[in-house]
Write a protein that holds these residues in place. Structure first.
Motif, PDB file in Angstrom:
ATOM      1  N   ASP A   1     -70.584  21.025  18.554  1.00 42.90           N
ATOM      2  CA  ASP A   1     -69.159  21.353  18.524  1.00 42.90           C
ATOM      3  C   ASP A   1     -68.311  20.094  18.445  1.00 42.90           C
TER       4      ASP A   1
ATOM      5  N   ASP B   1     -65.964  19.150  20.358  1.00 43.80           N
ATOM      6  CA  ASP B   1     -65.769  18.478  21.648  1.00 43.80           C
ATOM      7  C   ASP B   1     -66.878  17.450  21.881  1.00 43.80           C
TER       8      ASP B   1
ATOM      9  N   ALA C   1     -62.282  15.070  24.138  1.00 45.98           N
ATOM     10  CA  ALA C   1     -60.817  15.167  24.081  1.00 45.98           C
ATOM     11  C   ALA C   1     -60.105  13.915  24.586  1.00 45.98           C
ATOM     12  N   ARG C   2     -60.725  13.217  25.541  1.00 44.73           N
ATOM     13  CA  ARG C   2     -60.003  12.098  26.160  1.00 44.73           C
ATOM     14  C   ARG C   2     -59.727  10.933  25.208  1.00 44.73           C
TER      15      ARG C   2
ATOM     16  N   MET D   1     -58.603  11.345  22.078  1.00 46.11           N
ATOM     17  CA  MET D   1     -57.851  11.795  20.907  1.00 46.11           C
ATOM     18  C   MET D   1     -56.419  11.318  20.795  1.00 46.11           C
TER      19      MET D   1
ATOM     20  N   TYR E   1     -62.141   5.361  14.823  1.00 48.56           N
ATOM     21  CA  TYR E   1     -62.685   6.425  15.667  1.00 48.56           C
ATOM     22  C   TYR E   1     -64.215   6.376  15.779  1.00 48.56           C
TER      23      TYR E   1
ATOM     24  N   HIS F   1     -69.869  10.471  21.662  1.00 51.30           N
ATOM     25  CA  HIS F   1     -69.843   9.485  22.728  1.00 51.30           C
ATOM     26  C   HIS F   1     -70.695   9.851  23.946  1.00 51.30           C
ATOM     27  N   ASP F   2     -70.457  11.065  24.490  1.00 54.08           N
ATOM     28  CA  ASP F   2     -71.112  11.406  25.746  1.00 54.08           C
ATOM     29  C   ASP F   2     -72.583  11.780  25.563  1.00 54.08           C
TER      30      ASP F   2
ATOM     31  N   GLU G   1     -74.344   8.218  24.953  1.00 56.19           N
ATOM     32  CA  GLU G   1     -74.129   7.223  26.005  1.00 56.19           C
ATOM     33  C   GLU G   1     -75.374   6.964  26.870  1.00 56.19           C
TER      34      GLU G   1
ATOM     35  N   ALA H   1     -60.045  14.822  14.222  1.00 58.03           N
ATOM     36  CA  ALA H   1     -60.603  13.596  14.805  1.00 58.03           C
ATOM     37  C   ALA H   1     -62.124  13.622  14.794  1.00 58.03           C
TER      38      ALA H   1
ATOM     39  N   TYR I   1     -62.882  12.179  11.559  1.00 54.10           N
ATOM     40  CA  TYR I   1     -62.559  10.738  11.587  1.00 54.10           C
ATOM     41  C   TYR I   1     -63.685   9.958  12.275  1.00 54.10           C
TER      42      TYR I   1
END
Lengths: 463, 194
Positions: free
Chosen positions: B20, B22, B27-28, B30, B38, B44-45, B48, B78, B81
């Motif tokens: 998805d 998210d 969201a943090r 954006m 970007y 990212h998570d 990580e 995003a 992006y």
């Protein structure tokens, strides 16, 4: 033999080429996240084509507490950016301090901006909500937002028409949220991709506008960009008298036109699915996609008994969610609850939750963020705020809040939240957060017992 | 946005379904402006805490082979992006979410929906494989297999030319104005009352 989709599409089509239609946009709603689109406009030195059909709403980053002084510089910047973009282009803004401020998909209908027969765009996937009025409402990305700003039109390939029927009578505490989670669990998160869903059947007709909005809102979680319900007397009664709804002769003309907005009896759909309400129980998600949902009385699946990719997805989801295969869903301890969002933040939703919480204490902390400041005021007039606060829950201002976490309302890593929202994705409510989606009444039940709970016994003896 | 016709690069696997938006970009991140780039936010998570994460091991990859229903969820552009800024030009999967696929083509990112995605994921595994994508002939070759893919004429033209819809639409300004005027006369109620 036209479907509702056919009629709405034809009414907005300016031209068609290479399988794409250029459609007229009646309402364009922008929010803090639309900054990329305004930047694209600025880069090219373009103006907003129809500021009178464009409305700004502060919701995604709206603080739910201490609005007089915003501590988070990122939140403050996002709100300022929206304000200055709206001011620069002459767009009416329902800003943070407007008494009508709220979540865009709650505010639009409430203000009478959302009407049957319109095409409504917003840079947000839950724009499907507006289809509840018999409108074409669909979410778009930033490039398309810039396009709508500059031209008041959008290029779009016509989706296939799909009808989902719910027949029969809803059982005790079975809400629109349960109907949505039910069909998504049966058809999958991509189950209605490429389709516009028209909801029909006796159980859909029996829903309030709030319920229809919940159902249409969640269409996107089953892959459908569009969800819609044909307008009827319930729709008319909701719309009439709203601030920006048509008045006088305009109302008469509109109301006459709206009568035509239904699929013809002999209309042919590309796909039809039907559900019996007897199959629909209060439903809860257990995984990290909205289709990983089960009736509250069920046990968690055992990945060992599922097939390849599904087994892998279930194992992965249970690992993230900290759940054990085969265990009953009911009784799973939760750390907190959240009531609100564009899915379930309307007055009906708060009433349903309050009916469970009245005179009871919550065993876990929780946040209640009404869908709009008008919903907040209405709830306070009915004394619902007292029900929530006396139960020990926090009563706050309106915004997207803990559904998306952009304003800082977050679920901490590893914490489990019973939530009336729309997405149980990994990290959606905060990094490492564990989300269970359910109806507002079911969220209230989880608050009362501190666990995932069947709300029905808690309603015994209550009107 | 620059157009492209042929892309040659390394393909890498993201063996997940329902990736998805998210996850593609939490969201943090954006509120950043696009100029900041970007790419570092991509997945990212997920990546990580995972040293073995394919995109971490193969940051040079430009073709992503993922599972069904890629890009579901939020309409956030995003997410596209993040992929584009991380150097991804093509995503191959069994299926894509509608809004994501639309956003992709507006940013030069090709999405190829094919039932062969599962076989490609199995063939490439944790490694990489050379890939070549030709927009004009609609051919994808990767990991020694070659196939054609579907691409609408509109999407093909936009990707090859780096076209922007706004320019194309403004050519129809007269038609739009006529439609607007007709709507204002025939359906005056569609303008908000004040």
């Amino acid at each position: 033999m036209a479907t509702l989709l056919d009629k709405l599409w034809a009414a907005h089509e300016i031209r068609a080429e290479h399988g794409q239609s250029l459609l007229w946009v009646d309402r364009h709603l922008v929010h803090e996240g639309s900054h990329h689109a305004f930047a694209k406009l600025a880069e090219r030195g373009l103006e907003v084509a129809e500021p009178g059909l464009t409305f700004g709403v502060a919701d995604h980053y709206a603080p739910t507490r201490n609005r007089a002084r915003i501590d988070d510089p990122q939140v403050a910047m996002m709100l300022e950016r929206l304000e200055s973009n709206c001011a620069r282009h002459g767009i009416r803004l329902f800003g943070l301090h407007d008494p009508r401020q709220g979540i865009v998909h709650v505010l639009g209908p409430e203000q009478g901006l959302t009407l049957p027969g319109l095409l409504i765009n917003c840079g947000d996937s839950h724009t499907s909500t507006h289809g509840a009025f018999g409108a074409l409402g669909f979410g778009i990305g930033a490039t398309q937002v810039a396009h709508v700003l500059a031209t008041q039109t959008i290029w779009q390939a016509r989706p296939r028409a799909m009808r989902i029927r719910f027949e029969g009578t809803a059982g005790l505490a079975v809400a629109a949220k349960d109907m949505a989670l039910h069909w998504i669990s049966q058809l999958g998160t991509g189950g209605a991709a490429g389709h516009a869903v028209e909801y029909a059947g006796s159980a859909v007709r029996a829903l309030s506008m709030e319920g229809r909005m919940t159902l249409c809102n969640l269409s996107i979680e089953g892959g459908a960009r569009f969800g819609m319900v044909a307008p009827d007397a319930v729709t008319m009664a909701y719309v009439k008298g709203r601030t920006m709804a048509p008045k006088g002769a305009d109302w008469d003309a509109a109301a006459a036109y709206w009568q035509t907005l239904q699929s013809d009896a002999d209309a042919v759909f590309d796909r039809e699915v039907s559900f019996d309400m007897a199959e629909v129980a209060p439903t809860v998600t257990w995984g990290t996609t909205p289709d990983q949902a089960l009736p509250i009385g069920a046990s968690l699946p055992d990945p060992a008994r599922l097939e390849g990719a599904q087994a892998e997805a279930a194992r992965d989801a249970m690992d993230y969610m900290g759940l054990t295969p085969g265990r009953p869903l009911e009784g799973t301890p939760v750390d907190q609850v959240f009531l609100g969002s564009c899915t379930n933040g309307r007055i009906d939703d708060l009433r349903a939750a309050a009916a469970v919480l009245r005179g009871r204490k919550a065993k876990v902390p929780g946040l209640v963020s009404p869908g709009s400041m008008l919903v907040k005021r209405q709830a306070e007039a009915e004394g619902l705020d007292k029900v929530f606060t006396e139960a020990g829950l926090e009563w706050t201002a309106s915004g997207c809040s803990m559904c998306v976490g952009m304003n800082g309302d977050l679920v901490a890593p590893g914490k489990r939240c019973a939530s009336s929202t729309n997405r149980n994705f990994r990290g959606r409510q905060g990094k490492g957060a564990r989300t269970h989606l359910m109806s507002p009444a079911m969220v209230a039940a989880a608050a009362v017992t501190g666990t995932l709970t069947d709300v029905r016994p808690l309603l015994e003896g209550r009107g | 946005m620059a157009g492209w016709s042929i892309h040659e690069g390394q393909a890498v696997v993201l063996d997940r379904r329902d990736v998805d938006t998210d996850q593609l970009i939490p969201a943090r991140f954006m509120s950043a402006s696009r100029a900041e780039g970007y790419g570092r936010f991509l997945l990212h998570d997920l990546r990580e805490g995972d040293a073995e994460f394919p995109l971490r091991r193969h940051p040079e990859a430009s073709v992503l082979i993922a599972g069904p229903n890629f890009g579901c969820g939020s309409s956030r552009e995003a997410a596209v992006y993040a992929l584009v800024d991380a150097g991804i030009r093509v995503v191959v999967a069994e299926s894509f979410a509608d809004i994501f696929a639309g956003n992709a083509v507006n940013n030069g990112l090709l999405t190829i929906a094919t039932p062969e995605a599962a076989a490609l994921r199995a063939a490439i595994g944790m490694g990489t494989a050379p890939a070549c994508i030709d927009l004009a002939s609609r051919r994808l070759s990767v990991a020694g297999s070659e196939q054609s893919f579907e691409l609408t004429e509109t999407a093909q033209a936009k990707l090859i030319n780096g076209w922007d819809d706004i320019d194309l639409t403004r050519a129809h300004a007269g038609e739009i104005r006529n439609f607007r005027d007709r709507r204002k006369t025939d359906h005056a109620w569609t303008w908000p009352s004040r």
